[in-house]
Scaffold this motif. Structure first.
Motif, PDB file in Angstrom:
ATOM      1  N   ASP A 230      20.745  17.899  63.724  1.00 10.20           N
ATOM      2  CA  ASP A 230      21.086  17.128  64.679  1.00 10.20           C
ATOM      3  C   ASP A 230      19.907  17.112  65.862  1.00 10.20           C
ATOM      4  O   ASP A 230      19.753  15.998  66.500  1.00 10.20           O
ATOM      5  N   GLN A 231      19.355  18.508  66.226  1.00  9.12           N
ATOM      6  CA  GLN A 231      18.347  18.676  67.084  1.00  9.12           C
ATOM      7  C   GLN A 231      17.231  17.552  66.553  1.00  9.12           C
ATOM      8  O   GLN A 231      16.554  17.041  67.639  1.00  9.12           O
ATOM      9  N   ALA A 232      16.844  17.853  65.351  1.00 17.46           N
ATOM     10  CA  ALA A 232      15.630  16.962  64.897  1.00 17.46           C
ATOM     11  C   ALA A 232      15.706  15.571  65.070  1.00 17.46           C
ATOM     12  O   ALA A 232      14.856  14.739  65.338  1.00 17.46           O
TER      13      ALA A 232
ATOM     14  N   ALA B 284      13.458  13.109  67.166  1.00 18.36           N
ATOM     15  CA  ALA B 284      13.062  11.733  66.704  1.00 18.36           C
ATOM     16  C   ALA B 284      13.276  10.615  67.446  1.00 18.36           C
ATOM     17  O   ALA B 284      12.537   9.650  67.517  1.00 18.36           O
ATOM     18  N   GLN B 285      14.490  10.580  67.903  1.00 21.81           N
ATOM     19  CA  GLN B 285      15.127   9.534  68.622  1.00 21.81           C
ATOM     20  C   GLN B 285      14.540   9.273  69.717  1.00 21.81           C
ATOM     21  O   GLN B 285      13.921   8.052  70.271  1.00 21.81           O
ATOM     22  N   GLU B 286      14.195  10.369  70.699  1.00 23.33           N
ATOM     23  CA  GLU B 286      13.364  10.196  71.830  1.00 23.33           C
ATOM     24  C   GLU B 286      11.893   9.736  71.788  1.00 23.33           C
ATOM     25  O   GLU B 286      11.329   8.941  72.387  1.00 23.33           O
TER      26      GLU B 286
ATOM     27  N   THR C  90       6.609  14.317  60.691  1.00 23.58           N
ATOM     28  CA  THR C  90       6.814  15.401  61.714  1.00 23.58           C
ATOM     29  C   THR C  90       8.360  15.642  61.440  1.00 23.58           C
ATOM     30  O   THR C  90       8.893  16.831  61.656  1.00 23.58           O
ATOM     31  N   LEU C  91       9.305  14.605  61.403  1.00 28.79           N
ATOM     32  CA  LEU C  91      10.718  14.822  61.199  1.00 28.79           C
ATOM     33  C   LEU C  91      10.856  15.900  59.950  1.00 28.79           C
ATOM     34  O   LEU C  91      11.894  16.286  59.802  1.00 28.79           O
ATOM     35  N   PHE C  92      10.086  15.512  59.021  1.00 22.49           N
ATOM     36  CA  PHE C  92      10.149  16.332  57.754  1.00 22.49           C
ATOM     37  C   PHE C  92       9.856  17.779  57.952  1.00 22.49           C
ATOM     38  O   PHE C  92      10.552  18.600  57.559  1.00 22.49           O
TER      39      PHE C  92
ATOM     40  N   LEU D  42      14.848   3.021  64.947  1.00 22.69           N
ATOM     41  CA  LEU D  42      16.106   3.527  65.772  1.00 22.69           C
ATOM     42  C   LEU D  42      17.367   3.007  65.318  1.00 22.69           C
ATOM     43  O   LEU D  42      18.423   3.779  65.637  1.00 22.69           O
ATOM     44  N   ASP D  43      17.364   1.925  64.981  1.00 23.23           N
ATOM     45  CA  ASP D  43      18.937   1.325  64.646  1.00 23.23           C
ATOM     46  C   ASP D  43      19.266   2.250  63.600  1.00 23.23           C
ATOM     47  O   ASP D  43      20.614   2.565  63.319  1.00 23.23           O
ATOM     48  N   ASP D  44      18.816   2.531  62.410  1.00 22.53           N
ATOM     49  CA  ASP D  44      18.892   3.406  61.360  1.00 22.53           C
ATOM     50  C   ASP D  44      19.147   4.970  61.833  1.00 22.53           C
ATOM     51  O   ASP D  44      19.881   5.511  61.061  1.00 22.53           O
ATOM     52  N   LEU D  45      18.492   5.329  62.518  1.00 19.36           N
ATOM     53  CA  LEU D  45      18.358   6.527  63.139  1.00 19.36           C
ATOM     54  C   LEU D  45      20.058   6.800  63.811  1.00 19.36           C
ATOM     55  O   LEU D  45      20.454   7.692  63.459  1.00 19.36           O
ATOM     56  N   ALA D  46      20.309   5.778  64.495  1.00 22.62           N
ATOM     57  CA  ALA D  46      21.802   5.819  65.197  1.00 22.62           C
ATOM     58  C   ALA D  46      22.827   5.871  64.057  1.00 22.62           C
ATOM     59  O   ALA D  46      23.604   6.628  64.152  1.00 22.62           O
TER      60      ALA D  46
END
Length: 781
Positions: A82-84, A88-90, A173-175, A238-242
């Protein structure tokens, strides 16, 4: 630093001295700083100013207190998913802003360039490599920007980067954040970079099995090897990330074809690849299967909710009976012991008010203590409620007894009997409650698909989390994670219990680390102060030494200057001797040429002394080569010789210092019969011989006189040609065949002699042109 005009802290970058003298680099430095200053976004480090002071080029920006993700990863390991995703969202929001407003491409997204502030705000930093898209397209440089662990394939192959390149780097980076490992790791940076192009992306679940599959799918789309297969904008990502953050599947899918290695022989077409119609159909089919899977999951979830709702209704009905203790009522529902996350409540005030209430709802406030993690178990709350009720009833009975005894000994025996009877009833009732609550434990309702026994073990871990110290609670949770690794739901439940404990532990560790860091800096500050004091003392002591060194350096410089002047004179003398030797050697005045070298052979400079001695030896060898036939008298009589201007060979009669006497023998015929011969005498000056005939004469004379050492002959002929400054390639060949120290020394002189001979020949040619001018001849003449 501190900005005085606005009274605020600032961070400053300074251009390194080795780049401060590069005009092109300075131009790029200022251009990049201005590009960064055009962006004003809460997730981007704000640029303040760029300028120059006393030759120092600086870039002032917002000072951010916090840690980079690289630092957090190195100290604390991987991030919670969740933190990662929040990070990534920001960063995705910042990239979307930079692209849509200024078409700006960062080109170096990595954990080092992402800062988490003390207020948990995520900032994108280090726009030093950021470029506007038009500049990237117009720049045909083959220089590669980025970091090997996170760089996009098109950047490695030298193609222009765009926002999709930043999305790839953010995916890498997210990986790293969710797994604690980089997606590609090689033994060298070059090997790491190559794997982005040639290797299939490993699944994050291979490294951390409990990473949700939607997160893995999101990363695969972000890190597709070809830009056309990734998210085409940060907004789409960002849409998929949500959706993923809500536990749903992303809309975009990654196919195996998107992860195949890039064909380097057709890289341009690979980089321009788009999703084909067949792949669109495959993606649509995959999305349909996922949709059906989600519907089935939702149907199952709705069915479970209905069961829970029915149980809740039953619980409320039972809770409406005030005559039964709350714990007993909850057992009639089925003995469920589900964990309830709620705030702890203070102990209830008063006695009678809490006796008839539903202990399942109020959590047993009569005997509860405030939990430090705000986590309660309804079953343990029920037990404490029942115990509290017993204590209240006992206190009532004891109070009644004390009241009756206080009325004096004049009470009737009937009252005493009634009191004893009441005590017996209370004792019996207490024993009943004891048996019901502590001896006749209800059956444990299984949870998460576990057996009753394993569910009971899960309850023990939950009790430890609530009542034990943090270290013991974490130890129990870690043991539980290993014990329930076959139940994903149970593991996720235990991880949720561990999250606040780990956060508290991390906070304490960070505070301790910060304290240690501050102590270290204070100690360093004291050391620096002491070093400064010592430096001041040393400056006074070393002043005289520096003055003495300066004087010695000046003296050495003067000596060096004098020596350089002497060396320069020797160089000029050497060049002059080369030029003067050539015409003397061509006139065979070797003895006179050797005299000119006498002064330099006595020089104190080894280089020039050895050179002069080698040149003298060259002249001696040249004279020796000429002596193979010169002044030989009649020793070479009968040797074949072709005189200048003649076709027929003649025979040598004699040779003196200057002339060659020869004769051509012609047969005389009469009536077809040989009757005799006629001898035609020839006299040829040695100096008039063409050089090639002269060299051939030397070779023939050497053979005629019985010469056998060809290396010695080639050394003499090579020295002779070098002294004359003619046929220098033939001289090189002869000297290479000769070998030896003197041959090697003379080989090093060939290029210098060629330059000297060229200057002499040009001077002679210019003199000939002057003579033509005196005769009033045109250039055509």
């Amino acid at each position: 630093a501190h900005q005085l005009s606005l009274d605020r802290p600032a961070a400053i970058k300074i251009l390194h001295d080795k780049f401060a003298r590069d005009a092109a680099f300075i131009k790029n430095f200022i251009h990049e700083a201005r590009a960064a200053a055009q962006l004003n976004h809460p997730n981007i480090v704000q640029a303040y100013a760029v300028g120059e002071e006393d030759g120092i080029y600086y870039f002032a920006m917002e000072y951010v207190q916090g840690n980079t993700l690289k630092s957090v990863l190195s100290h604390s390991g991987r991030f919670v998913v969740d933190q990662a995703l929040r990070i990534a969202q920001e960063i995705g929001t910042a990239l979307d802003f930079a692209w849509n407003n200024k078409q700006l491409v960062h080109r170096d997204i990595k954990p080092d360039n992402i800062i988490v502030t003390e207020n948990r705000v995520v900032k994108l930093a280090d726009l030093g490599l950021a470029r506007v898209r038009e500049d990237i397209l117009n720049d045909h440089s083959e220089e590669i920007f980025g970091t090997p662990q996170y760089v996009a394939p098109e950047q490695l192959l030298g193609y222009p980067a765009d926002n999709r390149s930043d999305i790839y780097s953010l995916g890498a980076t997210l990986f790293h954040l969710v797994t604690g490992e980089c997606p590609y790791v090689g033994k060298t940076p070059a090997e790491t970079a190559r794997k982005h192009i040639t290797d299939v992306l490993p699944s994050p679940r291979d490294l951390v099995p409990d990473i949700p599959e939607p997160v893995c799918q999101l990363i695969r789309v972000m890190m597709a090897k070809r830009p056309g297969h990734r998210y085409q904008s940060a907004a789409e990502f960002l849409d998929d990330l949500a959706l993923v953050h809500q536990g749903e599947d992303p809309n975009r899918c990654s196919l195996k074809a998107f992860e195949t290695p890039i064909d380097l022989e057709d890289a341009e077409q690979e980089m321009a690849a788009e999703i084909t119609e067949e792949q669109m159909a495959e993606i649509a089919a995959l999305q349909k299967r996922r949709s059906l899977s989600r519907q089935a999951h939702n149907w199952r979830s709705r069915g479970g909710s209905a069961v829970s709702t029915n149980s809740s209704v039953r619980l409320k009905k039972i809770a409406g009976n005030d005559d039964k203790p709350a714990a007993a009522q909850s057992r009639r529902v089925g003995g469920s012991r589900a964990v309830s996350y709620r705030r702890s409540q203070a102990p209830a005030q008063g006695g009678d008010e809490g006796v008839g209430k539903d202990k399942t709802e109020d959590g047993g406030t009569a005997g509860a203590t405030k939990s430090r993690r705000n986590l309660k178990l309804s079953a343990s709350g029920s037990r404490r409620a029942a115990a509290s009720e017993r204590m209240v009833r006992k206190s009532r009975v004891g109070g009644a007894a004390r009241e009756n005894s206080g009325k004096g000994s004049g009470g009737s025996k009937l009252k005493v009997f009634l009191i004893l009877l009441a005590l017996a009833v209370v004792a019996g009732s207490g024993f009943g409650y004891y048996w019901r609550f502590y001896m006749a434990q209800p059956a444990i309702e299984p949870r998460f698909g576990l057996t009753a026994a394993r569910t009971g073990r899960l309850h023990e871990i939950e009790d430890a989390v609530e009542t034990e110290p943090r270290a013991s609670a974490l130890a129990a949770l870690r043991a539980g994670l290993a014990e329930f690794d076959d139940s994903r739901e149970a593991v996720e439940h235990l991880r949720q219990l561990a999250a606040p404990l780990l956060e508290e532990e991390a906070r304490e560790k960070r505070a301790a680390q910060r304290s240690q860091e501050l102590d270290r800096w204070r100690e360093l500050s004291r050391e620096l102060a002491e070093q400064e004091q010592q430096r001041l003392q040393r400056e006074a002591e070393e002043a005289a030494r520096r003055a003495a060194e300066a004087e010695a350096a000046a003296e050495a410089a003067r000596a060096a200057e004098l020596r350089e002047q002497r060396l320069q004179r020797l160089r000029e003398q050497r060049d002059r001797l080369r030029r003067e030797t050539i015409p003397l050697a061509r006139r065979h005045r070797f003895a006179q040429a050797r005299i000119d070298y006498a002064a330099m052979t006595a020089s104190q400079e080894t280089e020039f002394r050895d050179w002069a001695r080698d040149r003298v030896e060259m002249l001696e060898l040249a004279e020796k080569a000429l002596a193979t036939f010169r002044n030989t008298g009649t020793e070479l009589t009968g040797m074949r010789f072709v005189a200048p201007g003649q076709i027929r060979p003649g025979q040598i009669v004699s040779i003196d210092n200057l002339l060659i006497s020869a004769e051509i023998v012609d047969p005389v015929y009469e009536a077809g019969q040989l009757v005799g011969e006629r001898r035609i005498p020839l006299t040829v000056p040695i100096d008039s011989l063409e050089l090639r005939r002269l060299v051939g004469l030397i070779d023939s004379a050497w053979l005629h006189r019985g010469g056998t050492d060809e290396a010695e002959r080639d050394l003499m002929v090579g020295a002779y040609l070098l002294a004359r400054g003619e046929m220098l390639e033939e001289a090189r060949r002869r000297l290479q065949n000769a070998r030896g120290r003197i041959a090697q020394s003379l080989l090093g002189e060939i290029d210098s002699v060629r330059e000297a001979a060229r200057s002499l020949d040009w001077a002679g040619f210019s003199g000939d042109l002057g003579a033509c001018s005196d005769l009033n001849l045109t250039p055509n003449h």
